[in-house]
Write an enzyme that holds these catalytic residues in place. Structure first.
Site, PDB file in Angstrom:
ATOM      1  N   ASP A   1       0.711  -1.314  -0.052  1.00  0.00           N
ATOM      2  CA  ASP A   1      -0.027   0.035   0.417  1.00  0.00           C
ATOM      3  C   ASP A   1       0.817   1.309  -0.100  1.00  0.00           C
ATOM      4  O   ASP A   1       0.156   2.607  -0.629  1.00  0.00           O
ATOM      5  CB  ASP A   1      -1.043   0.421   1.151  1.00  0.00           C
ATOM      6  CG  ASP A   1      -0.582   0.014   2.435  1.00  0.00           C
ATOM      7  OD1 ASP A   1       0.729  -0.612   2.570  1.00  0.00           O
ATOM      8  OD2 ASP A   1      -0.325   1.050   3.383  1.00  0.00           O
TER       9      ASP A   1
ATOM     10  N   TYR B   1      -6.199   0.372   8.427  1.00  0.00           N
ATOM     11  CA  TYR B   1      -7.272   0.545   7.343  1.00  0.00           C
ATOM     12  C   TYR B   1      -8.963   0.425   8.170  1.00  0.00           C
ATOM     13  O   TYR B   1      -9.503  -0.605   7.030  1.00  0.00           O
ATOM     14  CB  TYR B   1      -6.664   0.266   6.190  1.00  0.00           C
ATOM     15  CG  TYR B   1      -5.621   0.632   5.440  1.00  0.00           C
ATOM     16  CD1 TYR B   1      -5.898   1.844   5.083  1.00  0.00           C
ATOM     17  CD2 TYR B   1      -4.501  -0.198   5.718  1.00  0.00           C
ATOM     18  CE1 TYR B   1      -4.851   2.812   4.597  1.00  0.00           C
ATOM     19  CE2 TYR B   1      -3.607   0.257   4.524  1.00  0.00           C
ATOM     20  CZ  TYR B   1      -3.456   1.697   4.533  1.00  0.00           C
ATOM     21  OH  TYR B   1      -2.425   2.428   3.657  1.00  0.00           O
TER      22      TYR B   1
ATOM     23  N   ASP C   1       5.605   0.310   3.659  1.00  0.00           N
ATOM     24  CA  ASP C   1       5.671  -1.356   4.263  1.00  0.00           C
ATOM     25  C   ASP C   1       5.379  -2.105   2.987  1.00  0.00           C
ATOM     26  O   ASP C   1       5.358  -1.507   2.448  1.00  0.00           O
ATOM     27  CB  ASP C   1       4.846  -1.175   5.450  1.00  0.00           C
ATOM     28  CG  ASP C   1       3.328  -1.112   5.216  1.00  0.00           C
ATOM     29  OD1 ASP C   1       3.154  -2.092   4.380  1.00  0.00           O
ATOM     30  OD2 ASP C   1       2.291  -0.017   5.078  1.00  0.00           O
TER      31      ASP C   1
END
Ligand code: NAG
Length: 502
Positions: free
Chosen positions: A84, A237, A87
Protein backbone atom coordinates in the site's frame (compact mmCIF):
# COMPACT_ATOMS: atom_id res chain seq x y z
CA UNK A 1 -33.97 39.80 -0.80
CA UNK A 2 -32.17 42.75 0.81
CA UNK A 3 -28.80 41.84 2.15
CA UNK A 4 -27.31 43.45 5.21
CA UNK A 5 -24.59 45.96 4.30
CA UNK A 6 -21.71 43.99 5.62
CA UNK A 7 -22.70 41.02 3.46
CA UNK A 8 -22.93 43.34 0.46
CA UNK A 9 -19.45 44.60 1.02
CA UNK A 10 -18.22 41.07 1.54
CA UNK A 11 -19.77 39.92 -1.70
CA UNK A 12 -18.23 42.88 -3.57
CA UNK A 13 -14.84 41.92 -2.19
CA UNK A 14 -15.48 38.34 -3.23
CA UNK A 15 -16.59 39.45 -6.70
CA UNK A 16 -13.44 41.56 -7.06
CA UNK A 17 -11.35 38.60 -5.96
CA UNK A 18 -13.15 36.39 -8.46
CA UNK A 19 -12.55 38.92 -11.26
CA UNK A 20 -8.86 39.14 -10.40
CA UNK A 21 -8.78 35.42 -10.32
CA UNK A 22 -10.33 35.20 -13.80
CA UNK A 23 -7.83 37.78 -15.01
CA UNK A 24 -5.00 35.64 -13.77
CA UNK A 25 -6.47 32.65 -15.53
CA UNK A 26 -7.02 34.29 -18.90
CA UNK A 27 -5.81 33.85 -21.57
CA UNK A 28 -5.47 30.07 -21.39
CA UNK A 29 -1.98 29.63 -20.01
CA UNK A 30 0.58 27.47 -21.73
CA UNK A 31 1.37 24.27 -19.91
CA UNK A 32 3.50 25.07 -16.91
CA UNK A 33 4.70 21.53 -16.59
CA UNK A 34 5.43 18.54 -18.75
CA UNK A 35 2.26 16.65 -17.83
CA UNK A 36 3.11 13.75 -20.14
CA UNK A 37 6.34 13.17 -18.22
CA UNK A 38 4.47 13.40 -14.90
CA UNK A 39 1.89 10.92 -16.19
CA UNK A 40 4.58 8.43 -17.23
CA UNK A 41 6.26 8.72 -13.83
CA UNK A 42 2.99 8.45 -11.89
CA UNK A 43 2.51 5.02 -13.49
CA UNK A 44 6.11 3.80 -13.09
CA UNK A 45 5.60 4.28 -9.33
CA UNK A 46 3.22 1.29 -9.30
CA UNK A 47 6.01 -0.95 -10.56
CA UNK A 48 7.93 -0.05 -7.40
CA UNK A 49 5.01 -1.15 -5.22
CA UNK A 50 4.63 -4.56 -6.85
CA UNK A 51 4.69 -7.67 -4.72
CA UNK A 52 5.37 -11.13 -6.14
CA UNK A 53 7.44 -12.28 -9.09
CA UNK A 54 8.43 -9.25 -11.12
CA UNK A 55 8.19 -9.50 -14.91
CA UNK A 56 11.41 -8.96 -16.90
CA UNK A 57 10.38 -5.50 -18.02
CA UNK A 58 9.78 -4.08 -14.52
CA UNK A 59 10.97 -0.50 -14.79
CA UNK A 60 11.74 0.09 -11.10
CA UNK A 61 15.02 -1.67 -11.67
CA UNK A 62 16.21 -1.64 -8.05
CA UNK A 63 13.25 -3.82 -6.95
CA UNK A 64 13.32 -7.63 -6.79
CA UNK A 65 10.86 -10.47 -6.23
CA UNK A 66 9.13 -10.66 -2.85
CA UNK A 67 6.30 -12.43 -1.07
CA UNK A 68 6.64 -15.46 -3.31
CA UNK A 69 5.02 -17.79 -0.78
CA UNK A 70 2.09 -15.52 0.08
CA UNK A 71 -0.94 -17.76 0.68
CA UNK A 72 1.06 -20.99 0.59
CA UNK A 73 0.23 -22.00 4.15
CA UNK A 74 -3.46 -21.98 3.13
CA UNK A 75 -2.75 -23.72 -0.17
CA UNK A 76 -3.80 -20.68 -2.15
CA UNK A 77 -1.76 -18.52 -4.45
CA UNK A 78 -1.89 -14.99 -3.11
CA UNK A 79 1.29 -13.75 -4.74
CA UNK A 80 1.26 -10.46 -6.56
CA UNK A 81 -0.66 -7.29 -5.83
CA UNK A 82 0.62 -4.05 -4.34
CA UNK A 83 2.14 -2.93 -1.08
CA UNK A 84 0.00 0.00 0.00
CA UNK A 85 2.69 2.49 0.98
CA UNK A 86 6.07 2.40 2.73
CA UNK A 87 5.61 -1.01 4.37
CA UNK A 88 5.31 -4.58 3.13
CA UNK A 89 1.68 -5.45 3.85
CA UNK A 90 -0.93 -6.17 1.20
CA UNK A 91 -4.01 -4.46 2.63
CA UNK A 92 -7.13 -5.41 0.67
CA UNK A 93 -9.25 -2.30 1.16
CA UNK A 94 -6.77 0.32 -0.07
CA UNK A 95 -5.48 -2.06 -2.77
CA UNK A 96 -8.98 -2.50 -4.14
CA UNK A 97 -9.67 1.24 -4.01
CA UNK A 98 -6.36 1.90 -5.77
CA UNK A 99 -7.34 -0.54 -8.50
CA UNK A 100 -10.78 1.03 -8.85
CA UNK A 101 -9.26 4.49 -9.31
CA UNK A 102 -6.59 3.27 -11.75
CA UNK A 103 -9.33 1.54 -13.73
CA UNK A 104 -11.55 4.64 -13.66
CA UNK A 105 -8.52 6.62 -14.88
CA UNK A 106 -8.15 4.26 -17.85
CA UNK A 107 -11.89 4.06 -18.53
CA UNK A 108 -12.41 7.83 -18.61
CA UNK A 109 -8.99 9.20 -19.56
CA UNK A 110 -7.37 6.35 -21.48
CA UNK A 111 -7.92 8.20 -24.74
CA UNK A 112 -5.65 11.00 -23.50
CA UNK A 113 -2.83 8.68 -22.45
CA UNK A 114 -1.13 8.09 -25.79
CA UNK A 115 1.90 5.81 -25.39
CA UNK A 116 1.22 5.49 -21.67
CA UNK A 117 -2.04 3.59 -22.14
CA UNK A 118 -0.44 0.11 -22.16
CA UNK A 119 1.50 0.99 -19.00
CA UNK A 120 -1.65 2.24 -17.29
CA UNK A 121 -3.49 -0.93 -18.27
CA UNK A 122 -0.62 -3.01 -16.88
CA UNK A 123 -0.97 -1.15 -13.57
CA UNK A 124 -4.69 -1.95 -13.47
CA UNK A 125 -4.04 -5.57 -14.38
CA UNK A 126 -1.42 -6.03 -11.64
CA UNK A 127 -4.08 -5.10 -9.08
CA UNK A 128 -6.97 -6.87 -10.81
CA UNK A 129 -5.04 -10.15 -11.25
CA UNK A 130 -4.38 -10.26 -7.54
CA UNK A 131 -7.96 -9.37 -6.59
CA UNK A 132 -9.24 -12.02 -8.98
CA UNK A 133 -7.19 -14.66 -7.16
CA UNK A 134 -8.21 -13.29 -3.76
CA UNK A 135 -11.89 -13.42 -4.73
CA UNK A 136 -12.08 -16.72 -6.59
CA UNK A 137 -9.53 -19.17 -5.10
CA UNK A 138 -11.87 -20.47 -2.38
CA UNK A 139 -15.69 -20.49 -2.63
CA UNK A 140 -17.51 -17.90 -0.51
CA UNK A 141 -14.19 -16.57 0.72
CA UNK A 142 -12.42 -13.34 -0.08
CA UNK A 143 -8.81 -13.01 1.04
CA UNK A 144 -8.39 -9.45 2.22
CA UNK A 145 -4.89 -9.12 3.59
CA UNK A 146 -1.49 -10.77 3.58
CA UNK A 147 1.00 -9.94 6.30
CA UNK A 148 0.77 -9.25 10.01
CA UNK A 149 0.90 -5.45 10.12
CA UNK A 150 1.93 -5.15 13.76
CA UNK A 151 4.95 -7.39 13.25
CA UNK A 152 5.77 -5.75 9.94
CA UNK A 153 5.73 -2.28 11.46
CA UNK A 154 8.20 -3.39 14.11
CA UNK A 155 10.77 -3.92 11.37
CA UNK A 156 12.43 -1.77 8.75
CA UNK A 157 13.09 -4.32 6.04
CA UNK A 158 13.23 -4.41 2.29
CA UNK A 159 10.29 -6.36 0.81
CA UNK A 160 12.84 -8.73 -0.73
CA UNK A 161 14.16 -9.58 2.77
CA UNK A 162 11.05 -9.60 4.87
CA UNK A 163 10.71 -12.44 7.35
CA UNK A 164 7.74 -11.33 9.44
CA UNK A 165 4.63 -13.57 9.43
CA UNK A 166 2.74 -13.48 6.16
CA UNK A 167 -0.55 -14.14 7.93
CA UNK A 168 -3.57 -14.46 5.68
CA UNK A 169 -6.90 -12.82 6.56
CA UNK A 170 -10.23 -13.54 4.89
CA UNK A 171 -13.88 -12.53 4.99
CA UNK A 172 -16.57 -15.19 4.61
CA UNK A 173 -20.30 -15.59 5.23
CA UNK A 174 -19.58 -15.97 8.94
CA UNK A 175 -16.92 -13.30 9.24
CA UNK A 176 -18.42 -10.62 6.99
CA UNK A 177 -16.61 -7.67 5.52
CA UNK A 178 -19.03 -5.90 3.21
CA UNK A 179 -16.74 -2.86 2.95
CA UNK A 180 -13.71 -4.71 1.62
CA UNK A 181 -15.80 -7.21 -0.39
CA UNK A 182 -17.83 -4.46 -2.07
CA UNK A 183 -14.70 -2.39 -2.79
CA UNK A 184 -13.19 -5.51 -4.35
CA UNK A 185 -16.36 -5.88 -6.44
CA UNK A 186 -16.05 -2.23 -7.49
CA UNK A 187 -12.39 -2.72 -8.43
CA UNK A 188 -13.12 -5.83 -10.51
CA UNK A 189 -16.09 -4.17 -12.22
CA UNK A 190 -14.16 -0.97 -12.96
CA UNK A 191 -11.30 -3.08 -14.33
CA UNK A 192 -13.82 -4.91 -16.51
CA UNK A 193 -14.74 -1.51 -17.99
CA UNK A 194 -11.06 -0.65 -18.50
CA UNK A 195 -10.48 -3.92 -20.41
CA UNK A 196 -13.80 -4.13 -22.23
CA UNK A 197 -12.30 -3.54 -25.66
CA UNK A 198 -8.63 -4.31 -24.98
CA UNK A 199 -9.25 -7.84 -23.67
CA UNK A 200 -12.92 -8.90 -23.74
CA UNK A 201 -12.30 -12.39 -22.30
CA UNK A 202 -10.41 -11.00 -19.33
CA UNK A 203 -13.06 -8.31 -18.94
CA UNK A 204 -15.86 -10.86 -18.66
CA UNK A 205 -13.89 -12.92 -16.08
CA UNK A 206 -13.46 -9.77 -14.03
CA UNK A 207 -17.14 -8.92 -14.28
CA UNK A 208 -18.19 -12.39 -13.22
CA UNK A 209 -15.89 -12.28 -10.17
CA UNK A 210 -17.17 -8.79 -9.36
CA UNK A 211 -20.76 -10.04 -9.25
CA UNK A 212 -19.79 -12.87 -6.90
CA UNK A 213 -17.86 -10.56 -4.58
CA UNK A 214 -20.83 -8.20 -4.51
CA UNK A 215 -23.16 -11.05 -3.54
CA UNK A 216 -20.91 -11.98 -0.64
CA UNK A 217 -20.79 -8.32 0.43
CA UNK A 218 -24.51 -7.68 0.16
CA UNK A 219 -25.92 -10.94 1.54
CA UNK A 220 -23.64 -11.18 4.55
CA UNK A 221 -23.47 -7.69 5.86
CA UNK A 222 -21.00 -6.33 8.34
CA UNK A 223 -17.86 -4.25 8.55
CA UNK A 224 -14.52 -6.05 8.45
CA UNK A 225 -13.19 -3.89 11.25
CA UNK A 226 -15.94 -4.89 13.69
CA UNK A 227 -15.25 -8.62 13.81
CA UNK A 228 -12.26 -10.84 14.31
CA UNK A 229 -10.21 -8.99 11.70
CA UNK A 230 -10.35 -5.76 13.69
CA UNK A 231 -6.95 -6.25 15.27
CA UNK A 232 -5.30 -6.81 11.89
CA UNK A 233 -6.90 -4.01 9.90
CA UNK A 234 -7.20 -1.33 12.59
CA UNK A 235 -5.88 1.24 13.08
CA UNK A 236 -4.26 0.90 9.65
CA UNK A 237 -7.30 0.66 7.38
CA UNK A 238 -10.23 0.56 9.74
CA UNK A 239 -13.51 1.05 7.91
CA UNK A 240 -14.50 4.26 9.69
CA UNK A 241 -17.27 5.10 7.25
CA UNK A 242 -18.91 1.67 7.52
CA UNK A 243 -19.78 -0.59 4.59
CA UNK A 244 -22.87 1.15 3.20
CA UNK A 245 -20.90 3.51 0.99
CA UNK A 246 -18.99 0.61 -0.62
CA UNK A 247 -22.20 -1.34 -1.37
CA UNK A 248 -23.66 1.55 -3.33
CA UNK A 249 -20.35 2.28 -5.05
CA UNK A 250 -20.03 -1.38 -6.10
CA UNK A 251 -23.59 -1.47 -7.44
CA UNK A 252 -22.90 1.67 -9.47
CA UNK A 253 -19.72 0.15 -10.94
CA UNK A 254 -21.47 -3.15 -11.65
CA UNK A 255 -24.13 -1.25 -13.52
CA UNK A 256 -21.57 0.62 -15.58
CA UNK A 257 -19.66 -2.58 -16.31
CA UNK A 258 -22.63 -4.85 -17.12
CA UNK A 259 -25.46 -2.52 -18.10
CA UNK A 260 -27.58 -5.07 -16.21
CA UNK A 261 -30.74 -3.34 -15.01
CA UNK A 262 -30.81 -5.30 -11.76
CA UNK A 263 -27.97 -3.13 -10.43
CA UNK A 264 -29.86 0.04 -11.28
CA UNK A 265 -32.88 -1.37 -9.45
CA UNK A 266 -30.60 -2.03 -6.50
CA UNK A 267 -29.35 1.56 -6.57
CA UNK A 268 -32.91 2.90 -6.71
CA UNK A 269 -34.20 0.64 -3.96
CA UNK A 270 -31.25 1.01 -1.56
CA UNK A 271 -29.62 4.33 -2.40
CA UNK A 272 -31.02 6.39 0.42
CA UNK A 273 -30.25 3.76 3.05
CA UNK A 274 -26.72 3.52 1.71
CA UNK A 275 -25.83 7.20 1.90
CA UNK A 276 -27.17 8.70 -1.33
CA UNK A 277 -28.78 11.57 0.56
CA UNK A 278 -25.75 12.50 2.66
CA UNK A 279 -23.70 15.49 1.81
CA UNK A 280 -20.29 14.28 2.60
CA UNK A 281 -17.25 16.08 1.35
CA UNK A 282 -14.40 13.64 1.54
CA UNK A 283 -13.45 10.97 -0.99
CA UNK A 284 -10.86 8.38 0.00
CA UNK A 285 -10.03 4.68 0.36
CA UNK A 286 -12.50 4.71 3.26
CA UNK A 287 -15.40 6.86 2.09
CA UNK A 288 -16.82 6.38 -1.41
CA UNK A 289 -19.92 8.58 -1.24
CA UNK A 290 -18.71 11.53 -3.30
CA UNK A 291 -17.28 9.23 -5.99
CA UNK A 292 -20.50 7.23 -6.19
CA UNK A 293 -22.53 10.38 -6.74
CA UNK A 294 -20.30 11.55 -9.55
CA UNK A 295 -20.31 8.11 -11.15
CA UNK A 296 -24.11 7.86 -11.01
CA UNK A 297 -24.53 11.46 -12.15
CA UNK A 298 -22.71 10.40 -15.33
CA UNK A 299 -25.56 7.97 -16.02
CA UNK A 300 -28.06 10.73 -15.42
CA UNK A 301 -26.26 13.27 -17.58
CA UNK A 302 -25.59 10.89 -20.43
CA UNK A 303 -28.93 9.26 -20.75
CA UNK A 304 -30.80 12.15 -19.25
CA UNK A 305 -34.31 11.20 -18.30
CA UNK A 306 -33.99 7.57 -19.26
CA UNK A 307 -32.67 6.72 -15.84
CA UNK A 308 -35.14 8.24 -13.41
CA UNK A 309 -34.05 8.33 -9.81
CA UNK A 310 -30.55 9.56 -10.62
CA UNK A 311 -31.41 13.28 -10.38
CA UNK A 312 -30.55 12.86 -6.73
CA UNK A 313 -26.97 11.98 -7.64
CA UNK A 314 -26.60 14.96 -9.95
CA UNK A 315 -27.88 17.25 -7.18
CA UNK A 316 -25.53 15.79 -4.59
CA UNK A 317 -22.61 15.80 -7.02
CA UNK A 318 -23.30 19.49 -7.55
CA UNK A 319 -23.17 20.21 -3.86
CA UNK A 320 -19.97 18.18 -3.48
CA UNK A 321 -18.35 19.96 -6.43
CA UNK A 322 -19.52 23.38 -5.18
CA UNK A 323 -17.92 22.66 -1.81
CA UNK A 324 -14.59 22.52 -3.65
CA UNK A 325 -15.03 25.79 -5.56
CA UNK A 326 -13.58 28.64 -3.49
CA UNK A 327 -15.70 31.71 -2.92
CA UNK A 328 -19.06 30.24 -3.89
CA UNK A 329 -20.42 30.39 -0.35
CA UNK A 330 -21.32 26.73 -0.43
CA UNK A 331 -22.94 25.06 2.51
CA UNK A 332 -19.71 23.49 3.68
CA UNK A 333 -16.75 25.13 1.91
CA UNK A 334 -13.49 23.26 1.60
CA UNK A 335 -10.34 24.53 3.19
CA UNK A 336 -7.31 25.37 1.08
CA UNK A 337 -3.76 26.08 2.20
CA UNK A 338 -2.62 29.68 1.60
CA UNK A 339 -0.70 28.34 -1.42
CA UNK A 340 -3.87 26.75 -2.83
CA UNK A 341 -3.82 23.03 -2.02
CA UNK A 342 -7.07 21.42 -0.93
CA UNK A 343 -6.66 20.67 2.74
CA UNK A 344 -8.62 18.03 4.65
CA UNK A 345 -6.40 16.74 7.41
CA UNK A 346 -2.90 16.57 8.79
CA UNK A 347 -1.57 13.16 7.84
CA UNK A 348 -1.25 12.26 4.18
CA UNK A 349 -3.45 15.13 3.10
CA UNK A 350 -2.36 14.73 -0.51
CA UNK A 351 -4.63 11.71 -0.96
CA UNK A 352 -7.69 13.94 -0.50
CA UNK A 353 -6.33 16.50 -2.93
CA UNK A 354 -5.66 13.98 -5.70
CA UNK A 355 -8.98 12.16 -5.22
CA UNK A 356 -10.95 15.43 -5.34
CA UNK A 357 -8.94 16.56 -8.37
CA UNK A 358 -9.94 13.41 -10.20
CA UNK A 359 -13.63 14.02 -9.45
CA UNK A 360 -13.38 17.65 -10.60
CA UNK A 361 -12.04 16.67 -14.01
CA UNK A 362 -14.33 13.65 -14.41
CA UNK A 363 -17.41 15.67 -13.46
CA UNK A 364 -16.41 18.60 -15.68
CA UNK A 365 -16.31 16.21 -18.63
CA UNK A 366 -19.66 14.60 -17.79
CA UNK A 367 -21.22 18.07 -17.53
CA UNK A 368 -19.61 19.24 -20.75
CA UNK A 369 -20.76 16.21 -22.71
CA UNK A 370 -24.32 16.90 -21.60
CA UNK A 371 -24.05 20.65 -22.22
CA UNK A 372 -24.81 21.09 -18.52
CA UNK A 373 -23.29 23.18 -15.78
CA UNK A 374 -23.45 23.56 -12.07
CA UNK A 375 -24.81 26.45 -10.03
CA UNK A 376 -22.86 27.17 -6.86
CA UNK A 377 -24.23 29.73 -4.42
CA UNK A 378 -26.31 31.33 -7.19
CA UNK A 379 -23.39 31.53 -9.62
CA UNK A 380 -23.10 29.43 -12.76
CA UNK A 381 -19.81 27.54 -12.69
CA UNK A 382 -18.71 26.30 -16.10
CA UNK A 383 -16.87 23.00 -16.58
CA UNK A 384 -13.79 25.00 -17.64
CA UNK A 385 -13.62 26.56 -14.18
CA UNK A 386 -13.67 23.11 -12.56
CA UNK A 387 -10.88 22.01 -14.88
CA UNK A 388 -8.87 25.14 -14.00
CA UNK A 389 -9.28 24.38 -10.29
CA UNK A 390 -8.13 20.80 -10.86
CA UNK A 391 -5.14 22.05 -12.80
CA UNK A 392 -4.09 24.32 -9.95
CA UNK A 393 -4.07 21.24 -7.71
CA UNK A 394 -1.98 19.27 -10.20
CA UNK A 395 0.41 22.21 -10.66
CA UNK A 396 0.76 22.53 -6.91
CA UNK A 397 1.75 18.85 -6.70
CA UNK A 398 4.27 19.27 -9.50
CA UNK A 399 6.03 22.27 -7.98
CA UNK A 400 4.00 25.46 -8.15
CA UNK A 401 3.77 25.95 -4.39
CA UNK A 402 5.28 28.07 -1.59
CA UNK A 403 7.77 25.37 -0.56
CA UNK A 404 9.12 25.40 -4.11
CA UNK A 405 9.26 21.63 -4.34
CA UNK A 406 7.59 19.03 -6.46
CA UNK A 407 5.81 16.42 -4.36
CA UNK A 408 6.44 13.78 -7.02
CA UNK A 409 9.72 11.92 -6.71
CA UNK A 410 11.95 12.37 -9.75
CA UNK A 411 9.89 15.20 -11.22
CA UNK A 412 11.42 18.68 -11.51
CA UNK A 413 14.62 20.03 -9.97
CA UNK A 414 13.55 19.58 -6.34
CA UNK A 415 11.52 16.78 -4.78
CA UNK A 416 11.38 14.71 -1.56
CA UNK A 417 14.58 12.70 -1.02
CA UNK A 418 13.79 11.04 2.31
CA UNK A 419 10.69 8.93 1.83
CA UNK A 420 9.06 7.01 4.61
CA UNK A 421 9.45 3.92 2.46
CA UNK A 422 11.50 0.88 3.38
CA UNK A 423 12.59 -0.17 -0.10
CA UNK A 424 13.52 3.32 -1.27
CA UNK A 425 15.55 4.12 1.83
CA UNK A 426 17.75 1.00 1.85
CA UNK A 427 20.44 -0.23 -0.55
CA UNK A 428 19.09 -2.13 -3.54
CA UNK A 429 19.23 -5.92 -3.25
CA UNK A 430 21.33 -6.04 -6.38
CA UNK A 431 23.99 -3.82 -4.81
CA UNK A 432 23.72 -5.28 -1.34
CA UNK A 433 22.55 -8.88 -1.70
CA UNK A 434 23.17 -9.76 1.96
CA UNK A 435 20.10 -9.70 4.18
CA UNK A 436 19.50 -6.59 6.25
CA UNK A 437 17.54 -7.73 9.29
CA UNK A 438 14.50 -6.33 11.02
CA UNK A 439 16.27 -4.15 13.61
CA UNK A 440 19.37 -3.46 11.59
CA UNK A 441 17.22 -1.68 9.02
CA UNK A 442 16.19 1.06 11.39
CA UNK A 443 19.46 2.89 10.88
CA UNK A 444 18.18 3.69 7.38
CA UNK A 445 14.92 5.02 8.77
CA UNK A 446 16.75 7.29 11.20
CA UNK A 447 19.53 8.31 8.85
CA UNK A 448 19.40 11.80 7.40
CA UNK A 449 20.84 10.51 4.13
CA UNK A 450 18.85 10.82 0.91
CA UNK A 451 17.13 7.69 -0.40
CA UNK A 452 19.39 5.04 -1.88
CA UNK A 453 16.81 4.37 -4.61
CA UNK A 454 14.47 6.73 -6.40
CA UNK A 455 10.86 5.61 -6.15
CA UNK A 456 10.16 7.45 -9.38
CA UNK A 457 6.72 8.98 -9.63
CA UNK A 458 5.73 8.48 -6.00
CA UNK A 459 3.63 11.34 -4.66
CA UNK A 460 4.08 11.79 -0.92
CA UNK A 461 1.65 12.73 1.88
CA UNK A 462 2.53 16.36 1.30
CA UNK A 463 2.59 19.68 3.13
CA UNK A 464 0.77 20.86 6.23
CA UNK A 465 -2.07 23.38 6.41
CA UNK A 466 0.42 26.27 5.95
CA UNK A 467 2.21 24.76 2.93
CA UNK A 468 5.12 23.69 5.15
CA UNK A 469 7.00 20.52 4.29
CA UNK A 470 9.88 18.78 6.02
CA UNK A 471 11.76 16.19 4.00
CA UNK A 472 12.23 13.84 6.94
CA UNK A 473 11.87 10.05 6.71
CA UNK A 474 10.38 9.86 10.20
CA UNK A 475 7.57 12.23 9.29
CA UNK A 476 5.36 9.64 7.65
CA UNK A 477 2.37 12.00 7.45
CA UNK A 478 4.37 14.10 4.98
CA UNK A 479 6.91 11.80 3.34
CA UNK A 480 5.12 8.47 2.94
CA UNK A 481 3.84 7.71 -0.55
CA UNK A 482 0.74 5.54 -1.07
CA UNK A 483 -0.86 3.82 -4.05
CA UNK A 484 -4.15 5.62 -3.43
CA UNK A 485 -2.44 9.03 -3.63
CA UNK A 486 -1.15 8.25 -7.12
CA UNK A 487 -4.07 6.28 -8.57
CA UNK A 488 -6.53 9.20 -9.02
CA UNK A 489 -3.71 11.46 -10.16
CA UNK A 490 -3.05 9.13 -13.11
CA UNK A 491 -6.44 10.08 -14.59
CA UNK A 492 -6.06 13.80 -13.95
CA UNK A 493 -2.52 13.90 -15.36
CA UNK A 494 -3.69 12.01 -18.44
CA UNK A 495 -6.32 14.67 -19.07
CA UNK A 496 -3.80 17.50 -18.85
CA UNK A 497 -1.16 15.60 -20.82
CA UNK A 498 -3.71 15.06 -23.58
CA UNK A 499 -5.26 18.53 -23.66
CA UNK A 500 -2.78 21.15 -22.43
CA UNK A 501 -1.22 23.39 -25.05
CA UNK A 502 2.52 23.74 -25.09
C1 NAG B 1 -28.18 -9.42 -13.98
O1 NAG B 1 -27.70 -9.48 -12.65
C2 NAG B 1 -28.44 -10.35 -11.82
C3 NAG B 1 -27.97 -10.15 -10.39
O2 NAG B 1 -26.61 -10.39 -10.26
C4 NAG B 1 -28.29 -11.77 -12.33
O3 NAG B 1 -29.02 -12.67 -11.52
C5 NAG B 1 -28.78 -11.84 -13.77
O4 NAG B 1 -28.52 -13.12 -14.30
C6 NAG B 1 -28.07 -10.80 -14.62
N1 NAG B 1 -28.68 -10.74 -15.94
C7 NAG B 1 -27.96 -10.84 -17.06
C8 NAG B 1 -28.72 -10.74 -18.33
O5 NAG B 1 -26.76 -11.02 -17.06
Amino acid sequence: MALPKSTNRRSRVLAAAAALHLLLLAPAPAAAFNYADALAKSIIFFEGQRSGKLPPGNRMTWRGDSGLRDGAQHNVDLTGGYYDAGDNIKFGLPMAFTTTMLAWSVADFGKFMGAELPHARAAVRWGADYLLKAATSTPDTLYVQVGDPNQDHRCWERPEDMDTPRSVYAVTKDTPGSDVAAETAAALAASAVAFRRADPAYSSRLLHAAMRAFELADRHRGSYSDGSLGGAVCPFYCSYSGYQDELLWAAAWLHRASNNASFMSYVRANGLQLGAGDDDFSFSWDDKRAGTKVLLAKGFLRRNHNLPGLELYKAHSDSYICSLVPGTASFQPSQYTPGGLLYKEGGSNMQYATAATFLLVAYARYLRSAGAGVVCGGREVAPAELVALARRQVDYVLGKNPAGTSYMVGFGPRYPRRLHHRGASMPAVREHPGRIGCDEGFRYLHSGEPDANLLVGAVVGGPDARDGFVDDRDGYGQTEPATYINAPLVGALAYFAGTAKY
